[in-house]
Design a protein around this motif. Sequence first.
Motif, PDB file in Angstrom:
ATOM      1  N   LEU A  22       0.687  -1.172   0.204  1.00  0.00           N
ATOM      2  CA  LEU A  22      -0.097  -0.315   0.031  1.00  0.00           C
ATOM      3  C   LEU A  22       0.783   1.410  -0.011  1.00  0.00           C
ATOM      4  O   LEU A  22       1.969   1.443   0.678  1.00  0.00           O
ATOM      5  CB  LEU A  22      -1.261  -0.103   1.354  1.00  0.00           C
ATOM      6  CG  LEU A  22      -2.111  -1.015   1.269  1.00  0.00           C
ATOM      7  CD1 LEU A  22      -2.966  -0.829   2.562  1.00  0.00           C
ATOM      8  CD2 LEU A  22      -3.235  -0.921   0.000  1.00  0.00           C
ATOM      9  N   LYS A  23       0.371   2.286  -0.965  1.00  0.00           N
ATOM     10  CA  LYS A  23       1.335   3.364  -0.970  1.00  0.00           C
ATOM     11  C   LYS A  23       0.528   4.565   0.092  1.00  0.00           C
ATOM     12  O   LYS A  23       1.298   5.399   0.828  1.00  0.00           O
ATOM     13  CB  LYS A  23       0.980   3.976  -2.360  1.00  0.00           C
ATOM     14  CG  LYS A  23       2.017   3.135  -3.395  1.00  0.00           C
ATOM     15  CD  LYS A  23       2.240   3.908  -4.827  1.00  0.00           C
ATOM     16  CE  LYS A  23       0.826   4.296  -5.292  1.00  0.00           C
ATOM     17  NZ  LYS A  23       0.810   4.794  -6.749  1.00  0.00           N
ATOM     18  N   GLU A  48      -4.482   3.049  -1.644  1.00  0.00           N
ATOM     19  CA  GLU A  48      -3.918   3.391  -2.913  1.00  0.00           C
ATOM     20  C   GLU A  48      -2.705   2.106  -2.912  1.00  0.00           C
ATOM     21  O   GLU A  48      -2.012   2.090  -2.018  1.00  0.00           O
ATOM     22  CB  GLU A  48      -3.141   4.740  -2.962  1.00  0.00           C
ATOM     23  CG  GLU A  48      -4.074   5.934  -3.065  1.00  0.00           C
ATOM     24  CD  GLU A  48      -5.074   5.718  -4.263  1.00  0.00           C
ATOM     25  OE1 GLU A  48      -4.729   5.130  -5.382  1.00  0.00           O
ATOM     26  OE2 GLU A  48      -6.244   6.713  -4.367  1.00  0.00           O
ATOM     27  N   SER A  49      -2.606   1.514  -4.078  1.00  0.00           N
ATOM     28  CA  SER A  49      -1.682   0.448  -4.089  1.00  0.00           C
ATOM     29  C   SER A  49      -0.965   0.551  -5.587  1.00  0.00           C
ATOM     30  O   SER A  49      -1.563   1.330  -6.482  1.00  0.00           O
ATOM     31  CB  SER A  49      -2.214  -1.045  -3.842  1.00  0.00           C
ATOM     32  OG  SER A  49      -3.001  -1.218  -5.040  1.00  0.00           O
ATOM     33  N   PRO A  50       0.236  -0.037  -5.737  1.00  0.00           N
ATOM     34  CA  PRO A  50       0.759   0.246  -7.353  1.00  0.00           C
ATOM     35  C   PRO A  50      -0.438  -0.568  -8.332  1.00  0.00           C
ATOM     36  O   PRO A  50      -0.260   0.189  -9.620  1.00  0.00           O
ATOM     37  CB  PRO A  50       1.623  -0.676  -7.008  1.00  0.00           C
ATOM     38  CG  PRO A  50       2.380  -0.747  -5.584  1.00  0.00           C
ATOM     39  CD  PRO A  50       0.976  -0.883  -4.874  1.00  0.00           C
ATOM     40  N   MET A  54      -8.825   1.428  -4.215  1.00  0.00           N
ATOM     41  CA  MET A  54     -10.090   0.721  -3.642  1.00  0.00           C
ATOM     42  C   MET A  54     -10.702   1.543  -2.682  1.00  0.00           C
ATOM     43  O   MET A  54      -9.926   2.144  -2.035  1.00  0.00           O
ATOM     44  CB  MET A  54      -9.435  -0.670  -3.087  1.00  0.00           C
ATOM     45  CG  MET A  54     -10.802  -1.514  -2.576  1.00  0.00           C
ATOM     46  SD  MET A  54     -10.318  -3.176  -2.195  1.00  0.00           S
ATOM     47  CE  MET A  54     -10.380  -2.783  -0.365  1.00  0.00           C
ATOM     48  N   ALA A  55     -12.055   1.420  -2.642  1.00  0.00           N
ATOM     49  CA  ALA A  55     -12.654   2.362  -1.812  1.00  0.00           C
ATOM     50  C   ALA A  55     -13.474   1.719  -0.852  1.00  0.00           C
ATOM     51  O   ALA A  55     -14.169   0.583  -1.429  1.00  0.00           O
ATOM     52  CB  ALA A  55     -13.160   3.580  -2.282  1.00  0.00           C
TER      53      ALA A  55
END
Length: 86
Positions: A22-23, A48-50, A54-55
């Motif tokens: 996860l960023k 936020e991921s590479p 997703m919410a």
Amino acid sequence: VGEVDSRAKVISFYPSGKSSGLKAIRLEEPLVRRYGDIAVVIGKEVFESPSGSMAMRATFVCRKQKKRWWLVSAQFTGIRPVKKPD
């Protein structure tokens, strides 16, 4: 999908000593309702991921004890991504 996960299952989702990739995690649209030493927080949690984002809609119940806020309960519901028109 309506499942209630045990504490052990939730913790096992996060492998010990490994990066989740996860960023960032953000809480958007927070709404806080406070009732003395209890607070209910409702918001949209964005991960936020590479591979993208997703919410989830999130509800947290918190309790203030000894001048600190403690998480008592959390509930998450995935938000389906908007489908692009064909």
